[in-house]
Design a protein around this motif. Structure first.
Motif, PDB file in Angstrom:
ATOM      1  N   PRO A 216       0.837  -1.205   0.000  1.00 24.72           N
ATOM      2  CA  PRO A 216       0.000   0.000   0.000  1.00 24.72           C
ATOM      3  C   PRO A 216       0.871   1.254   0.000  1.00 24.72           C
ATOM      4  O   PRO A 216       1.854   1.327   0.735  1.00 24.72           O
ATOM      5  N   TRP A 217       0.525   2.227  -0.791  1.00 22.11           N
ATOM      6  CA  TRP A 217       1.401   3.402  -0.960  1.00 22.11           C
ATOM      7  C   TRP A 217       1.553   4.171   0.335  1.00 22.11           C
ATOM      8  O   TRP A 217       2.579   4.778   0.594  1.00 22.11           O
ATOM      9  N   TRP A 218       0.530   4.141   1.184  1.00 27.10           N
ATOM     10  CA  TRP A 218       0.576   4.949   2.388  1.00 27.10           C
ATOM     11  C   TRP A 218       1.285   4.219   3.520  1.00 27.10           C
ATOM     12  O   TRP A 218       1.544   4.768   4.563  1.00 27.10           O
ATOM     13  N   GLN A 219       1.602   2.953   3.327  1.00 26.71           N
ATOM     14  CA  GLN A 219       2.364   2.233   4.340  1.00 26.71           C
ATOM     15  C   GLN A 219       3.118   1.100   3.675  1.00 26.71           C
ATOM     16  O   GLN A 219       2.767  -0.067   3.803  1.00 26.71           O
TER      17      GLN A 219
ATOM     18  N   VAL B  80      10.129 -10.056   1.679  1.00 28.28           N
ATOM     19  CA  VAL B  80      11.027  -9.047   1.138  1.00 28.28           C
ATOM     20  C   VAL B  80      10.203  -8.078   0.302  1.00 28.28           C
ATOM     21  O   VAL B  80       9.139  -8.444  -0.215  1.00 28.28           O
ATOM     22  N   GLY B  81      10.672  -6.833   0.207  1.00 28.53           N
ATOM     23  CA  GLY B  81       9.903  -5.848  -0.547  1.00 28.53           C
ATOM     24  C   GLY B  81      10.757  -4.998  -1.471  1.00 28.53           C
ATOM     25  O   GLY B  81      11.881  -4.641  -1.126  1.00 28.53           O
ATOM     26  N   TYR B  82      10.234  -4.723  -2.667  1.00 26.63           N
ATOM     27  CA  TYR B  82      10.781  -3.689  -3.550  1.00 26.63           C
ATOM     28  C   TYR B  82       9.968  -2.442  -3.266  1.00 26.63           C
ATOM     29  O   TYR B  82       8.835  -2.320  -3.738  1.00 26.63           O
ATOM     30  N   LEU B  83      10.541  -1.512  -2.513  1.00 27.26           N
ATOM     31  CA  LEU B  83       9.719  -0.419  -2.015  1.00 27.26           C
ATOM     32  C   LEU B  83      10.321   0.934  -2.336  1.00 27.26           C
ATOM     33  O   LEU B  83      11.501   1.042  -2.681  1.00 27.26           O
ATOM     34  N   ARG B  84       9.505   1.949  -2.218  1.00 24.11           N
ATOM     35  CA  ARG B  84      10.009   3.321  -2.257  1.00 24.11           C
ATOM     36  C   ARG B  84      10.325   3.705  -0.820  1.00 24.11           C
ATOM     37  O   ARG B  84       9.528   3.448   0.079  1.00 24.11           O
ATOM     38  N   ARG B  85      11.487   4.336  -0.668  1.00 25.54           N
ATOM     39  CA  ARG B  85      12.009   4.503   0.686  1.00 25.54           C
ATOM     40  C   ARG B  85      11.303   5.638   1.412  1.00 25.54           C
ATOM     41  O   ARG B  85      11.883   6.696   1.667  1.00 25.54           O
ATOM     42  N   GLN B  86      10.061   5.395   1.776  1.00 26.51           N
ATOM     43  CA  GLN B  86       9.334   6.409   2.531  1.00 26.51           C
ATOM     44  C   GLN B  86       8.470   5.693   3.571  1.00 26.51           C
ATOM     45  O   GLN B  86       7.255   5.665   3.490  1.00 26.51           O
ATOM     46  N   PHE B  87       9.187   5.052   4.502  1.00 30.26           N
ATOM     47  CA  PHE B  87       8.485   4.338   5.569  1.00 30.26           C
ATOM     48  C   PHE B  87       9.393   4.284   6.781  1.00 30.26           C
ATOM     49  O   PHE B  87      10.581   4.607   6.696  1.00 30.26           O
ATOM     50  N   ASN B  88       8.815   3.895   7.877  1.00 30.05           N
ATOM     51  CA  ASN B  88       9.573   3.757   9.120  1.00 30.05           C
ATOM     52  C   ASN B  88      10.504   2.545   9.006  1.00 30.05           C
ATOM     53  O   ASN B  88      10.047   1.425   8.818  1.00 30.05           O
ATOM     54  N   GLU B  89      11.804   2.775   9.132  1.00 25.42           N
ATOM     55  CA  GLU B  89      12.745   1.692   8.832  1.00 25.42           C
ATOM     56  C   GLU B  89      13.167   0.885  10.043  1.00 25.42           C
ATOM     57  O   GLU B  89      13.936  -0.057   9.916  1.00 25.42           O
ATOM     58  N   THR B  90      12.674   1.245  11.235  1.00 28.21           N
ATOM     59  CA  THR B  90      13.102   0.507  12.419  1.00 28.21           C
ATOM     60  C   THR B  90      12.690  -0.949  12.290  1.00 28.21           C
ATOM     61  O   THR B  90      11.552  -1.267  11.961  1.00 28.21           O
ATOM     62  N   GLY B  91      13.639  -1.813  12.541  1.00 28.97           N
ATOM     63  CA  GLY B  91      13.360  -3.242  12.467  1.00 28.97           C
ATOM     64  C   GLY B  91      13.466  -3.812  11.069  1.00 28.97           C
ATOM     65  O   GLY B  91      13.245  -4.998  10.861  1.00 28.97           O
TER      66      GLY B  91
ATOM     67  N   ARG C  92      -3.081  10.551   4.947  1.00 31.35           N
ATOM     68  CA  ARG C  92      -4.442  10.034   4.975  1.00 31.35           C
ATOM     69  C   ARG C  92      -4.406   8.541   4.732  1.00 31.35           C
ATOM     70  O   ARG C  92      -4.033   8.070   3.685  1.00 31.35           O
ATOM     71  N   ARG C  93      -4.835   7.790   5.699  1.00 29.26           N
ATOM     72  CA  ARG C  93      -4.628   6.341   5.626  1.00 29.26           C
ATOM     73  C   ARG C  93      -5.757   5.633   4.897  1.00 29.26           C
ATOM     74  O   ARG C  93      -5.651   4.467   4.572  1.00 29.26           O
ATOM     75  N   THR C  94      -6.829   6.314   4.703  1.00 31.03           N
ATOM     76  CA  THR C  94      -7.993   5.577   4.188  1.00 31.03           C
ATOM     77  C   THR C  94      -8.142   5.663   2.681  1.00 31.03           C
ATOM     78  O   THR C  94      -9.045   5.063   2.139  1.00 31.03           O
TER      79      THR C  94
END
Lengths: 269, 269
Positions: free
Chosen positions: B126-129, B141-152, B195-197
DNA sequence: GAGATCCATGCCCGTAAGGTATCAATCGCC
DNA sequence: GGCGATTGATACCTTACGGGCATGGATCTC
């Protein structure tokens, strides 16, 4: 794929009792119903979950897997329903996970007196995976023993606890006042967070029946005392750290307040 | 509390369509059935989920909460069932999460040719998370755009992507070749992970209907092109980093192999 | 005000969940 | 080795609930 939660619950009951009759009793249904429901469930899933004989019921590999998954599913469904109710009633709630033997009562009492509008809950943290309730957001904060993967969690150490050796009352060493870890060398140790399928009760059962002894935190020993087990201090065993833990990405004011109240409560005592 | 997944699915359908008729159509059931099931569901839960008039269907606060929870529940049930099947059949599986527009095909092809015995899956993130599938262990594993919380999480940067401005074709700026971020200053920007919804589609809908413009990664723009929207390079907008991410506590050989194969694939191209 | 739209209600039917009685297989014991 | 106890499976019946169809009643459009 229309998995039915009722059947899943039935399966969990059978898996836990390894016995159709007792599981049915717990579920308040007749045993034949359970037999049929489980068989139907297996057909829906397309794989065998249990190997039954007239004398035993055992989980297959798929059954074990499903049992593990079911824990999480049922727990998250239950907490989701609770959150929906909370939203409906407009209440805020703080769920505190705790490891057995750590006393959270003081902190919660202090917190609720400061926030009478906030409802609080406590849930036990599984000994083999203390951080699970935090990771699945079933709880927002935990009073835990510091023996889990801390990535993604914010951990505040709050104390130490000695370990004690737990052994059958009939054990040759049981008459001693205390022990050193050297004296435990020859003993078979049942050790900690590895075997994922066994509960603490099972572990004590194993110990009581002479399958080995275990090093456990003092608080755990206190809260699960049994007449056929004794607990002896091990003078040189490393202590267990206890801590408060929260998911690192949680920033709610409520949580900050709780942490503050909790640490303040600790300082007083 | 015996929440029924069937009814939950029904509720989700109604919540998404905000329309009993269309939801029923999607579910292949008659509309009256759906009305009754939803009402029964509300009674079981003990709270109102939807406010219906003959002209509109809206979610209550509790309904919105349940809709959010339902996403996770249904997804985790589905992936649990799949894992049970995998265990039953004795297959290993690697699930790759991907952000829209990032091409994972090459890496997966290379990986499957090296591990023909391992089944692979891709799931959209999901783009928002972006990190959600990794955190809920729906993907390894994920191919992601680096805009998320990276802890863990363990993150391996793999590239960059420019951002483009997405706006209605009728917009005054739409005829330009490119833009600078300064030129966007006066514009209403619909921005990112808050906006999460809302889904990406909704966001584009908002843009198309003139509620604002957005800065989005080029790959996203490419994979969701619509005739009534245009995408213009923004020459000085910061680029988006793309990355491979895995949960930091995952140590399976399979995962290491995938990461190795994936980075090797990148180097070739 | 006529028509269209859309959710709710009433009535019917079939399936499946639950109960009781009983069978069949296995184990323990004398 | 045979007998009783235990325990899961089967047979058969009853009831409850999901689903369909027809229709009502409210609201918006023109």
């Amino acid at each position: 794929m229309d998995l039915d939660l009722r059947k899943l619950r039935y399966f969990v009951a059978v898996a836990e009792h390894q016995h159709f009759g007792r599981a049915a009793e717990e579920l308040y249904i007749a045993q034949p119903v359970l037999s049929r429901q489980i068989r139907a469930f297996e057909q829906e899933l397309g794989c065998i979950l249990l190997v039954r004989t007239t004398r035993s019921v055992e989980l297959t590999a798929a059954g074990k897997q499903l049992y593990e998954e079911a824990q999480g599913i049922l727990a998250s469904v239950a907490s989701a329903v609770r959150r929906v109710h909370d939203t409906d009633r407009g209440v805020q709630r703080l769920v505190v996970a705790f490891s057995p033997g750590l006393h959270v009562a003081d902190a919660i009492r202090a917190f609720t007196s400061r926030h009478p509008d906030v409802e609080t809950d406590v849930v036990p943290a599984p000994w083999w995976q203390q951080d699970a309730p935090l990771r699945t957001s079933r709880a927002q904060v935990g009073y835990l023993r510091r023996q889990f993967n801390e990535t993604g969690l914010h951990v505040i150490p709050i104390g130490h606890e000695p370990r004690v050796a737990c052994m059958p009352a009939a054990h040759p060493l049981a008459c001693r006042q205390d022990l050193t870890s050297a004296e435990l060398d020859g003993q078979r140790l049942l050790d900690s967070p590895k075997r994922r399928t066994s509960s603490l009760e099972e572990k004590f059962e194993l110990i009581a029946s002479g399958h080995g002894i275990a090093l456990i935190p003092l608080g755990v020993a206190r809260s699960y005392s049994r007449p056929d087990l004794v607990h002896l201090p091990v003078t040189d065993a490393p202590e267990v750290e206890t801590c408060l833990a929260v998911a690192a990405d949680r920033r709610e004011k409520l949580l900050r307040d709780f942490l503050q109240t909790a640490t303040a409560t600790l300082r007083q005592t």
